[in-house]
Every structure is written in structure tokens, then in C-alpha cells.
Design a protein around this motif. Structure first.
Motif, PDB file in Angstrom:
ATOM      1  N   LYS A   1       0.840  -1.388   0.088  1.00  0.00           N
ATOM      2  CA  LYS A   1       0.136  -0.171   0.150  1.00  0.00           C
ATOM      3  C   LYS A   1       0.650   1.402   0.279  1.00  0.00           C
ATOM      4  CE  LYS A   1      -3.820  -2.207   2.418  1.00  0.00           C
ATOM      5  NZ  LYS A   1      -4.524  -2.387   3.651  1.00  0.00           N
ATOM      6  N   ARG A   2       2.166   1.198   0.293  1.00  0.00           N
ATOM      7  CA  ARG A   2       2.874   2.258   0.238  1.00  0.00           C
ATOM      8  C   ARG A   2       3.810   2.757  -1.260  1.00  0.00           C
ATOM      9  NH1 ARG A   2       6.929   0.602   5.270  1.00  0.00           N
ATOM     10  NH2 ARG A   2       5.112   0.103   6.842  1.00  0.00           N
ATOM     11  N   ASN A   3       3.433   1.840  -2.224  1.00  0.00           N
ATOM     12  CA  ASN A   3       3.936   2.137  -3.637  1.00  0.00           C
ATOM     13  C   ASN A   3       2.945   2.232  -4.645  1.00  0.00           C
ATOM     14  OD1 ASN A   3       3.411  -0.710  -4.756  1.00  0.00           O
ATOM     15  ND2 ASN A   3       4.704  -1.244  -3.323  1.00  0.00           N
ATOM     16  N   ALA A   4       3.567   2.343  -5.944  1.00  0.00           N
ATOM     17  CA  ALA A   4       2.730   2.812  -6.922  1.00  0.00           C
ATOM     18  C   ALA A   4       1.315   1.585  -7.181  1.00  0.00           C
ATOM     19  CB  ALA A   4       3.420   3.206  -8.463  1.00  0.00           C
ATOM     20  N   LEU A   5       1.744   0.322  -6.798  1.00  0.00           N
ATOM     21  CA  LEU A   5       0.832  -0.764  -7.017  1.00  0.00           C
ATOM     22  C   LEU A   5       0.015  -1.002  -5.927  1.00  0.00           C
ATOM     23  CD1 LEU A   5       3.122  -3.425  -8.831  1.00  0.00           C
ATOM     24  CD2 LEU A   5       1.549  -1.593  -9.808  1.00  0.00           C
ATOM     25  N   GLU A   6      -0.413  -0.062  -5.146  1.00  0.00           N
ATOM     26  CA  GLU A   6      -1.117  -0.097  -4.126  1.00  0.00           C
ATOM     27  C   GLU A   6      -2.661  -0.663  -4.470  1.00  0.00           C
ATOM     28  OE1 GLU A   6      -2.796   3.373  -1.991  1.00  0.00           O
ATOM     29  OE2 GLU A   6      -2.319   4.596  -3.767  1.00  0.00           O
ATOM     30  N   GLY A   7      -3.092  -0.460  -5.521  1.00  0.00           N
ATOM     31  CA  GLY A   7      -4.536  -0.943  -5.887  1.00  0.00           C
ATOM     32  C   GLY A   7      -4.343  -2.457  -5.740  1.00  0.00           C
ATOM     33  N   PHE A   8      -3.188  -3.185  -6.257  1.00  0.00           N
ATOM     34  CA  PHE A   8      -3.299  -4.699  -6.239  1.00  0.00           C
ATOM     35  C   PHE A   8      -3.347  -5.214  -4.700  1.00  0.00           C
ATOM     36  CE2 PHE A   8      -0.829  -5.670 -10.079  1.00  0.00           C
ATOM     37  CZ  PHE A   8      -1.578  -6.721 -10.465  1.00  0.00           C
ATOM     38  N   SER A   9      -2.532  -4.592  -3.825  1.00  0.00           N
ATOM     39  CA  SER A   9      -2.717  -4.874  -2.469  1.00  0.00           C
ATOM     40  C   SER A   9      -4.146  -4.620  -1.868  1.00  0.00           C
ATOM     41  CB  SER A   9      -1.970  -3.909  -1.336  1.00  0.00           C
ATOM     42  OG  SER A   9      -0.375  -4.384  -1.666  1.00  0.00           O
ATOM     43  N   ARG A  10      -4.832  -3.658  -2.143  1.00  0.00           N
ATOM     44  CA  ARG A  10      -6.216  -3.160  -1.695  1.00  0.00           C
ATOM     45  C   ARG A  10      -7.045  -4.346  -2.323  1.00  0.00           C
ATOM     46  NH1 ARG A  10      -5.883   1.035   1.179  1.00  0.00           N
ATOM     47  NH2 ARG A  10      -4.261   2.728   0.913  1.00  0.00           N
ATOM     48  N   ALA A  11      -6.939  -4.562  -3.590  1.00  0.00           N
ATOM     49  CA  ALA A  11      -8.031  -5.528  -4.268  1.00  0.00           C
ATOM     50  C   ALA A  11      -7.703  -6.854  -3.821  1.00  0.00           C
ATOM     51  CB  ALA A  11      -7.768  -5.552  -5.680  1.00  0.00           C
ATOM     52  N   LEU A  12      -6.594  -7.356  -3.423  1.00  0.00           N
ATOM     53  CA  LEU A  12      -6.220  -8.691  -2.884  1.00  0.00           C
ATOM     54  C   LEU A  12      -6.865  -8.788  -1.570  1.00  0.00           C
ATOM     55  CD1 LEU A  12      -4.776 -11.356  -3.253  1.00  0.00           C
ATOM     56  CD2 LEU A  12      -2.766 -10.678  -2.571  1.00  0.00           C
ATOM     57  N   GLU A  13      -6.534  -7.627  -0.801  1.00  0.00           N
ATOM     58  CA  GLU A  13      -7.026  -7.835   0.693  1.00  0.00           C
ATOM     59  C   GLU A  13      -8.499  -7.952   0.702  1.00  0.00           C
ATOM     60  OE1 GLU A  13      -5.647  -5.167   4.513  1.00  0.00           O
ATOM     61  OE2 GLU A  13      -6.777  -4.183   2.777  1.00  0.00           O
ATOM     62  N   ARG A  14      -9.299  -7.573  -0.374  1.00  0.00           N
ATOM     63  CA  ARG A  14     -10.989  -7.687  -0.261  1.00  0.00           C
ATOM     64  C   ARG A  14     -11.232  -8.957  -0.592  1.00  0.00           C
ATOM     65  NH1 ARG A  14     -10.042  -3.251   0.945  1.00  0.00           N
ATOM     66  NH2 ARG A  14     -11.010  -1.415   0.242  1.00  0.00           N
ATOM     67  N   VAL A  15     -10.364  -9.887  -1.041  1.00  0.00           N
ATOM     68  CA  VAL A  15     -10.576 -11.418  -1.398  1.00  0.00           C
ATOM     69  C   VAL A  15      -9.630 -12.374  -0.554  1.00  0.00           C
ATOM     70  CG1 VAL A  15     -11.566 -10.863  -3.644  1.00  0.00           C
ATOM     71  CG2 VAL A  15      -9.214 -11.549  -3.411  1.00  0.00           C
ATOM     72  N   ARG A  16      -9.094 -11.816   0.524  1.00  0.00           N
ATOM     73  CA  ARG A  16      -8.062 -12.648   1.005  1.00  0.00           C
ATOM     74  C   ARG A  16      -8.578 -14.009   1.820  1.00  0.00           C
ATOM     75  NH1 ARG A  16      -4.907  -9.714   5.729  1.00  0.00           N
ATOM     76  NH2 ARG A  16      -4.279 -12.009   5.909  1.00  0.00           N
ATOM     77  N   GLY A  17      -9.920 -13.776   2.177  1.00  0.00           N
ATOM     78  CA  GLY A  17     -10.528 -14.863   3.167  1.00  0.00           C
ATOM     79  C   GLY A  17     -11.051 -15.875   2.074  1.00  0.00           C
ATOM     80  N   GLU A  18     -11.002 -15.735   0.677  1.00  0.00           N
ATOM     81  CA  GLU A  18     -11.519 -16.858  -0.214  1.00  0.00           C
ATOM     82  C   GLU A  18     -10.572 -17.212  -0.798  1.00  0.00           C
ATOM     83  OE1 GLU A  18     -14.808 -15.223  -2.630  1.00  0.00           O
ATOM     84  OE2 GLU A  18     -14.590 -13.302  -1.418  1.00  0.00           O
ATOM     85  N   LEU A  19      -9.194 -17.085  -0.533  1.00  0.00           N
ATOM     86  CA  LEU A  19      -7.985 -17.581  -1.232  1.00  0.00           C
ATOM     87  C   LEU A  19      -7.589 -19.008  -0.792  1.00  0.00           C
ATOM     88  CD1 LEU A  19      -5.732 -14.421  -1.346  1.00  0.00           C
ATOM     89  CD2 LEU A  19      -7.130 -15.237  -3.054  1.00  0.00           C
ATOM     90  N   SER A  20      -7.244 -19.597  -1.990  1.00  0.00           N
ATOM     91  CA  SER A  20      -6.671 -21.039  -1.705  1.00  0.00           C
ATOM     92  C   SER A  20      -5.079 -21.052  -2.042  1.00  0.00           C
ATOM     93  CB  SER A  20      -7.287 -21.994  -2.438  1.00  0.00           C
ATOM     94  OG  SER A  20      -8.691 -22.207  -2.288  1.00  0.00           O
ATOM     95  N   TRP A  21      -4.277 -21.074  -1.042  1.00  0.00           N
ATOM     96  CA  TRP A  21      -2.958 -20.923  -1.075  1.00  0.00           C
ATOM     97  C   TRP A  21      -2.602 -22.556  -1.099  1.00  0.00           C
ATOM     98  CZ3 TRP A  21      -0.187 -16.739  -1.521  1.00  0.00           C
ATOM     99  CH2 TRP A  21      -1.071 -15.353  -1.085  1.00  0.00           C
TER     100      TRP A  21
END
Length: 219
Positions: free
Chosen positions: A76-96
Motif C-alpha cells: 500500500k506504500r507504492n505505485a501498485l497499492e491497488g493490487f494490495s487493496r484488491a487482494l485484501e478484499r478477497v483474502r478470505g477466499e484464497l486457496s494457498w
């Protein structure tokens, strides 16, 4: 009832972050990277236009996910902060997962990946795979290659090195051609979160047959 991508804004926004990255990011003057970015972009645009189904996958975690909060904070501190925010929205549905039948014991707590678009979904496609790889600090991801699969990594958070040749900061993209061996290392302080894209034959994307190369001493 089957849900489609357009019915699931959080997944749609995450996929669009990839599309934006491969459309607007720099190729650094490299014809090979420019060509790869174009192929990824065109495939991804076609997937979005086709409004694929969203398949429920049971969320699954791995020990390295304990580092995800820190990685998202860094992102969230760099130019790709949108990635982090979008990933955070679905983190509970991820299959690692690991992706290998046998994972070195030293790697079990330091690595995992999650596929967000591809044959295993949740956003379904047999043309391209998109996902994220998370590495803990001070990790060595052993030498390996991908048969028939062209791969690109983009750093969302944290710094990393490939084949000890350079240090890649957030926003950096590296291209790995099919069958080219590579080895990844991360620094001692922070985790590293990489977004990745795979393109290749559909049958190979379904069954990539991931294996590590024979052990070799680092140069």
C-alpha cells in the motif's frame, strides 16, 4: 446458481488490476517483454469480455500466510497499492498451495501461491493463469523451470533477486522464457509478494508438472 465475473465486483476489480498493469506498465525498452505484455493483455481482455464463471474453492492457508498482512501493508506504500487493496478484499477466499508433490522441508513455512484466474479458478480460464506468490523473509526458492510456459513476475511488495543477477523492487517485471531455469531469493527483513502471469498451451496450464531442478551450488 452459478455466479459470473460481473456478479462479483471484488474479483473483477482484482482481475482489472492485472489488466491495467500489463497495459500501462513499462517494458523498459525490451521487445520480448513488450510482446509478452501484449499477449497477456489481449488474453486477459478476452477473458474479461467473456464474463467467465466464478467457482467456489475451499479457502486454504499455509504457514507463510502469516506474513501476508505485512506484505499488504508494504504494497500500500507504492505505485501498485491497488493490487494490495484488491487482494485484501478477497483474502478470505484464497486457496494457498505449494504446487509440488514434495516440498523441501525448509520451504514449507516460507512459500505458497494462490491462483486467482486459470483452470483452477476461482475465475475460470484455460488460456492464461494469474496469481500471487508469497515468500517469507530470507527465503531461497530453489532452481526450477516451466516446460512450455512463459512466465512473468511483478513485485507488489518487497524486494527479491533472481539468479543473484539483480535486485527487483516493487513494480519491477521479470520475464522467464519456457524451460529457462531460475532461482529466487528474498532479503532478511520483509516478505515479498509477487503477482505472476503464465501463458502457454491449455493442456500445460491445466497440468504444469512443477518440479525443482537437480540441486546445484549457487555461484
Amino acid at each position: 446458481m452459478t455466479q459470473m465475473l460481473s456478479d462479483c465486483p471484488n474479483w473483477l476489480y482484482l482481475v482489472r488490476e492485472f489488466e491495467t498493469l500489463y497495459r500501462n506498465g513499462s517494458a523498459g525498452g525490451s521487445k520480448a517483454i513488450r510482446s509478452h505484455r501484449k499477449r497477456v493483455r489481449e488474453m486477459l481482455s478476452a477473458v474479461i469480455a467473456g464474463n467467465p464463471s466464478i467457482e467456489d474453492r475451499a479457502p486454504e492457508t499455509k504457514p507463510v500466510v502469516a506474513h501476508l498482512d505485512r506484505a499488504l501493508d508494504l504494497g500500500k506504500r507504492n505505485a501498485l497499492e491497488g493490487f494490495s487493496r484488491a487482494l485484501e478484499r478477497v483474502r478470505g477466499e484464497l486457496s494457498w498451495e505449494y504446487g509440488y508433490e514434495r516440498v523441501p522441508r525448509t520451504l514449507e513455512r516460507k512459500y505458497a501461491y494462490c491462483e486467482v484466474l486459470g483452470p483452477k479458478g476461482p475465475v475460470r480460464s484455460d488460456r492464461i493463469i494469474l496469481g500471487f506468490v508469497l515468500f517469507a523473509p530470507n527465503t531461497t526458492y530453489p532452481q526450477h523451470s516451466h516446460t512450455d510456459i512463459e512466465e512473468s513476475y511483478v513485485s507488489v511488495a518487497g524486494a527479491w533477486s533472481e539468479n543473484d543477477a539483480a535486485v527487483y523492487a516493487p513494480g519491477s517485471l521479470i520475464l522467464n522464457r519456457p524451460a529457462v531455469e531460475h532461482r529466487i531469493t528474498t532479503g532478511p527483513q520483509d516478505p515479498c509478494l509477487l503477482a505472476y502471469a503464465w501463458i502457454g498451451p491449455s493442456e500445460r496450464l491445466v497440468s504444469p508438472g512443477m518440479t525443482f531442478s537437480a540441486s546445484r551450488k549457487a555461484r
